[in-house]
Enzyme design. Structure first.
Site, mmCIF file in Angstrom:
data_model
loop_
_atom_site.group_PDB
_atom_site.id
_atom_site.type_symbol
_atom_site.label_atom_id
_atom_site.label_comp_id
_atom_site.label_asym_id
_atom_site.label_seq_id
_atom_site.Cartn_x
_atom_site.Cartn_y
_atom_site.Cartn_z
ATOM 1 N N HIS A 9 -4.276 -5.635 -2.461
ATOM 2 C CA HIS A 9 -3.315 -6.331 -1.607
ATOM 3 C C HIS A 9 -3.562 -7.834 -1.594
ATOM 4 O O HIS A 9 -4.689 -8.308 -1.798
ATOM 5 C CB HIS A 9 -3.364 -5.780 -0.177
ATOM 6 C CG HIS A 9 -4.682 -6.021 0.515
ATOM 7 N ND1 HIS A 9 -5.041 -7.236 1.052
ATOM 8 C CD2 HIS A 9 -5.716 -5.193 0.763
ATOM 9 C CE1 HIS A 9 -6.236 -7.151 1.599
ATOM 10 N NE2 HIS A 9 -6.672 -5.916 1.424
ATOM 11 N N SER A 12 -4.964 -11.164 3.362
ATOM 12 C CA SER A 12 -4.564 -10.774 4.718
ATOM 13 C C SER A 12 -5.048 -11.828 5.711
ATOM 14 O O SER A 12 -5.866 -12.695 5.380
ATOM 15 C CB SER A 12 -5.151 -9.412 5.087
ATOM 16 O OG SER A 12 -6.543 -9.529 5.357
ATOM 17 N N THR A 21 -12.484 -6.063 8.066
ATOM 18 C CA THR A 21 -11.182 -5.476 8.402
ATOM 19 C C THR A 21 -11.207 -3.953 8.367
ATOM 20 O O THR A 21 -10.856 -3.298 9.341
ATOM 21 C CB THR A 21 -10.100 -5.996 7.430
ATOM 22 O OG1 THR A 21 -10.201 -7.415 7.321
ATOM 23 C CG2 THR A 21 -8.721 -5.628 7.945
ATOM 24 N N ARG A 60 -0.963 -4.125 4.981
ATOM 25 C CA ARG A 60 -1.173 -5.157 3.962
ATOM 26 C C ARG A 60 -0.998 -4.607 2.553
ATOM 27 O O ARG A 60 -0.519 -5.314 1.666
ATOM 28 C CB ARG A 60 -2.545 -5.804 4.134
ATOM 29 C CG ARG A 60 -3.749 -4.857 4.087
ATOM 30 C CD ARG A 60 -4.990 -5.599 4.586
ATOM 31 N NE ARG A 60 -6.227 -4.822 4.504
ATOM 32 C CZ ARG A 60 -6.674 -4.009 5.442
ATOM 33 N NH1 ARG A 60 -5.942 -3.814 6.530
ATOM 34 N NH2 ARG A 60 -7.837 -3.391 5.310
ATOM 35 N N HIS A 179 -6.852 -1.367 -1.814
ATOM 36 C CA HIS A 179 -7.830 -2.265 -1.199
ATOM 37 C C HIS A 179 -9.043 -2.424 -2.097
ATOM 38 O O HIS A 179 -9.250 -1.647 -3.029
ATOM 39 C CB HIS A 179 -8.240 -1.694 0.155
ATOM 40 C CG HIS A 179 -7.069 -1.357 1.026
ATOM 41 N ND1 HIS A 179 -6.571 -2.207 1.988
ATOM 42 C CD2 HIS A 179 -6.277 -0.258 1.057
ATOM 43 C CE1 HIS A 179 -5.520 -1.643 2.582
ATOM 44 N NE2 HIS A 179 -5.318 -0.469 2.021
#
Length: 228
Positions: A9, A12, A21, A60, A179
């Protein structure tokens, strides 16, 4: 021949703020949105067009996928979301500033939590502001309280084998928007990277990684699309 596209992604808000996160749902920054669009534009330019898509339950990654597919002119392809592609759960580190955490616990301890293969961070306490038990997207799911990279791999790879590999076996061009750590799991598997070496692999945001696969789904080539 089957082809797999991996995209981490875009940046963020907590990437920008240097915070842990994990499973917490954080949106893209403007820069992250631009990275996602650029990834899709590059796919279109190079003529590597996905025919089926996978992503996590996290905003995200979902928005990265949608922005990239729109830029590639492929918003219409089938799309599957699953929590098994979520980021590694950072447990009690969730939400903490990485520099402040290092100052409090020591850089060596934080390095172990972040970079060891099988040592998870402290657990996230029940009732924490980052407790996801009431989040409807995880209804009926045994949400982890913390995860090492090893534990993350143990949930990602079965999903790859059960859901993603069958699409590749049919000759589809599959895009996975996910991710850093869930993609590490796939790269480790496909490129046969050791437990030690995978810890040093950095996956940049918004940069499509292409896997060319043979009929047995064994990787014959891996490259960043921006370098071809």
């Amino acid at each position: 021949m089957p082809r797999l596209i991996l995209v981490r992604h875009g940046q963020s808000q907590w990437n920008l703020e240097n915070r842990f996160t994990g499973w917490w749902d954080v949106d893209l920054t403007q820069k992250g949105e631009g990275e996602a669009r650029a990834a899709g534009a590059l796919l279109r330019e190079k003529g590597i067009l996905p025919t089926v898509a996978f992503t996590s339950f996290q905003t995200r990654a979902i928005r990265t996928l949608h922005l990239a597919l729109h830029a590639a002119g492929r918003s219409w392809i089938p799309e599957y979301k699953d929590w098994h592609l979520n980021e590694r759960h950072y447990g009690g580190l969730t939400g903490l500033d990485k520099a402040e955490t290092a100052a409090k616990h020591g850089e060596e301890q934080v390095k172990i939590w972040r970079r060891s293969f099988d040592v998870p961070p402290p657990v996230l306490e029940d009732g924490s502001e980052f407790d996801l038990k009431q989040d409807p997207r995880y209804a009926g799911i045994a949400i982890p309280s913390t995860e090492s990279l090893k534990l993350t791999i143990e949930r990602v790879l079965p999903y790859y084998e059960q859901a993603i590999a069958p699409q590749l076996a049919k000759g589809e061009t599959v895009i996975v928007a996910a991710h850093g750590n869930s993609l590490r799991a796939l790269v480790k598997h496909l490129s046969n990277i050791s437990d030690e070496d995978i810890l040093n692999l950095e996956i940049p945001t918004g940069q499509p990684i292409i896997y060319e696969l043979d009929d047995n789904l064994v990787a014959t080539d891996r490259y960043y699309l921006s370098e071809r």
